[in-house]
Design a protein around this motif. Structure first.
Motif, PDB file in Angstrom:
ATOM      1  N   PRO A  33       0.789  -1.233   0.000  1.00 18.88           N
ATOM      2  CA  PRO A  33       0.000   0.000   0.000  1.00 18.88           C
ATOM      3  C   PRO A  33       0.826   1.290   0.000  1.00 18.88           C
ATOM      4  N   VAL A  34       1.989   1.289   0.622  1.00 22.91           N
ATOM      5  CA  VAL A  34       2.818   2.495   0.630  1.00 22.91           C
ATOM      6  C   VAL A  34       3.336   2.757  -0.787  1.00 22.91           C
ATOM      7  N   ARG A  35       3.802   1.728  -1.434  1.00 22.43           N
ATOM      8  CA  ARG A  35       4.259   1.857  -2.824  1.00 22.43           C
ATOM      9  C   ARG A  35       3.110   2.301  -3.721  1.00 22.43           C
ATOM     10  N   ASP A  36       1.946   1.708  -3.528  1.00 26.43           N
ATOM     11  CA  ASP A  36       0.780   2.086  -4.327  1.00 26.43           C
ATOM     12  C   ASP A  36       0.447   3.561  -4.142  1.00 26.43           C
ATOM     13  N   ALA A  37       0.537   4.044  -2.905  1.00 27.79           N
ATOM     14  CA  ALA A  37       0.258   5.466  -2.632  1.00 27.79           C
ATOM     15  C   ALA A  37       1.294   6.350  -3.316  1.00 27.79           C
ATOM     16  N   TRP A  38       2.554   5.950  -3.269  1.00 26.63           N
ATOM     17  CA  TRP A  38       3.606   6.726  -3.923  1.00 26.63           C
ATOM     18  C   TRP A  38       3.399   6.762  -5.428  1.00 26.63           C
ATOM     19  N   GLU A  39       3.068   5.629  -6.029  1.00 22.59           N
ATOM     20  CA  GLU A  39       2.825   5.562  -7.474  1.00 22.59           C
ATOM     21  C   GLU A  39       1.642   6.449  -7.862  1.00 22.59           C
ATOM     22  N   SER A  40       0.613   6.442  -7.035  1.00 26.30           N
ATOM     23  CA  SER A  40      -0.559   7.284  -7.294  1.00 26.30           C
ATOM     24  C   SER A  40      -0.172   8.765  -7.241  1.00 26.30           C
ATOM     25  N   PHE A  41       0.629   9.130  -6.249  1.00 29.72           N
ATOM     26  CA  PHE A  41       1.109  10.504  -6.143  1.00 29.72           C
ATOM     27  C   PHE A  41       1.933  10.887  -7.366  1.00 29.72           C
ATOM     28  N   ALA A  42       2.863  10.021  -7.775  1.00 35.83           N
ATOM     29  CA  ALA A  42       3.732  10.309  -8.919  1.00 35.83           C
ATOM     30  C   ALA A  42       2.897  10.467 -10.194  1.00 35.83           C
ATOM     31  N   SER A  43       1.948   9.589 -10.393  1.00 39.64           N
ATOM     32  CA  SER A  43       1.078   9.688 -11.572  1.00 39.64           C
ATOM     33  C   SER A  43       0.300  10.992 -11.567  1.00 39.64           C
ATOM     34  N   GLY A  44      -0.221  11.360 -10.416  1.00 37.14           N
ATOM     35  CA  GLY A  44      -0.982  12.602 -10.298  1.00 37.14           C
ATOM     36  C   GLY A  44      -0.115  13.828 -10.536  1.00 37.14           C
ATOM     37  N   TRP A  45       1.099  13.794 -10.028  1.00 41.02           N
ATOM     38  CA  TRP A  45       2.027  14.917 -10.198  1.00 41.02           C
ATOM     39  C   TRP A  45       2.341  15.136 -11.678  1.00 41.02           C
ATOM     40  N   ILE A  46       2.600  14.051 -12.379  1.00 39.90           N
ATOM     41  CA  ILE A  46       2.884  14.145 -13.813  1.00 39.90           C
ATOM     42  C   ILE A  46       1.636  14.594 -14.572  1.00 39.90           C
ATOM     43  N   ALA A  47       0.496  14.032 -14.234  1.00 41.94           N
ATOM     44  CA  ALA A  47      -0.755  14.411 -14.908  1.00 41.94           C
ATOM     45  C   ALA A  47      -1.058  15.889 -14.707  1.00 41.94           C
ATOM     46  N   PHE A  48      -0.818  16.390 -13.508  1.00 45.53           N
ATOM     47  CA  PHE A  48      -1.041  17.814 -13.241  1.00 45.53           C
ATOM     48  C   PHE A  48      -0.233  18.669 -14.210  1.00 45.53           C
ATOM     49  N   HIS A  49       1.026  18.366 -14.353  1.00 48.00           N
ATOM     50  CA  HIS A  49       1.903  19.154 -15.223  1.00 48.00           C
ATOM     51  C   HIS A  49       1.535  19.005 -16.702  1.00 48.00           C
ATOM     52  N   THR A  50       1.239  17.787 -17.122  1.00 47.59           N
ATOM     53  CA  THR A  50       0.944  17.586 -18.536  1.00 47.59           C
ATOM     54  C   THR A  50      -0.413  18.163 -18.928  1.00 47.59           C
ATOM     55  N   ASN A  51      -1.318  18.276 -17.994  1.00 49.71           N
ATOM     56  CA  ASN A  51      -2.648  18.806 -18.303  1.00 49.71           C
ATOM     57  C   ASN A  51      -2.791  20.293 -18.014  1.00 49.71           C
ATOM     58  N   SER A  52      -1.808  20.916 -17.408  1.00 48.35           N
ATOM     59  CA  SER A  52      -1.878  22.337 -17.087  1.00 48.35           C
ATOM     60  C   SER A  52      -1.389  23.171 -18.270  1.00 48.35           C
ATOM     61  N   PRO A  53      -2.202  24.105 -18.741  1.00 50.32           N
ATOM     62  CA  PRO A  53      -1.773  24.965 -19.846  1.00 50.32           C
ATOM     63  C   PRO A  53      -0.499  25.765 -19.523  1.00 50.32           C
ATOM     64  N   ARG A  54      -0.253  25.987 -18.262  1.00 53.09           N
ATOM     65  CA  ARG A  54       0.928  26.756 -17.852  1.00 53.09           C
ATOM     66  C   ARG A  54       2.224  26.143 -18.383  1.00 53.09           C
TER      67      ARG A  54
END
Length: 109
Positions: free
Chosen positions: A65-86
């Protein structure tokens, strides 16, 4: 390591917009000047370092579960940047969404 990884990843993902804006007071430009390397070589070096750090984090966390949480965070962090017009990354990727095969440790088929 997670904070350092997040910082490096942010620098990598910000690079394109900063280059377009002609910014030179950023991590990539400063590190390139300090090392005597080109900005492009420095970017590649930072990408490679970030990959090594991510692999270390995954090895340390193992499975569960700790690894799963980290992977979820990493995926979200990348998605935030790739989807942000900034960050203007859609200029580079030419699509609306990115699916990163294996980001969650599972190869998609």
């Amino acid at each position: 390591s997670t904070v350092f990884t997040r910082r490096l990843l942010s620098d990598v993902l910000s690079f394109y917009k900063e280059e377009l804006a002609g910014e030179t007071g950023n991590y990539m430009s400063d590190r390139a000047r300090a090392s005597g390397k080109s900005v492009q070589d420095t970017l590649q070096e930072v990408v490679e370092e970030t990959i090594v750090i991510v692999e270390r984090i995954r090895n340390i966390l193992g499975e569960g579960p700790v690894r799963d949480a980290w992977e979820s965070f990493a995926s979200g962090w990348i998605a935030f940047h790739t989807n942000s017009p900034r960050y203007r990354l859609k200029d580079l990727i030419g699509c609306e969404y990115i699916i990163i095969d294996g980001i969650d440790g599972v190869e998609k088929r």
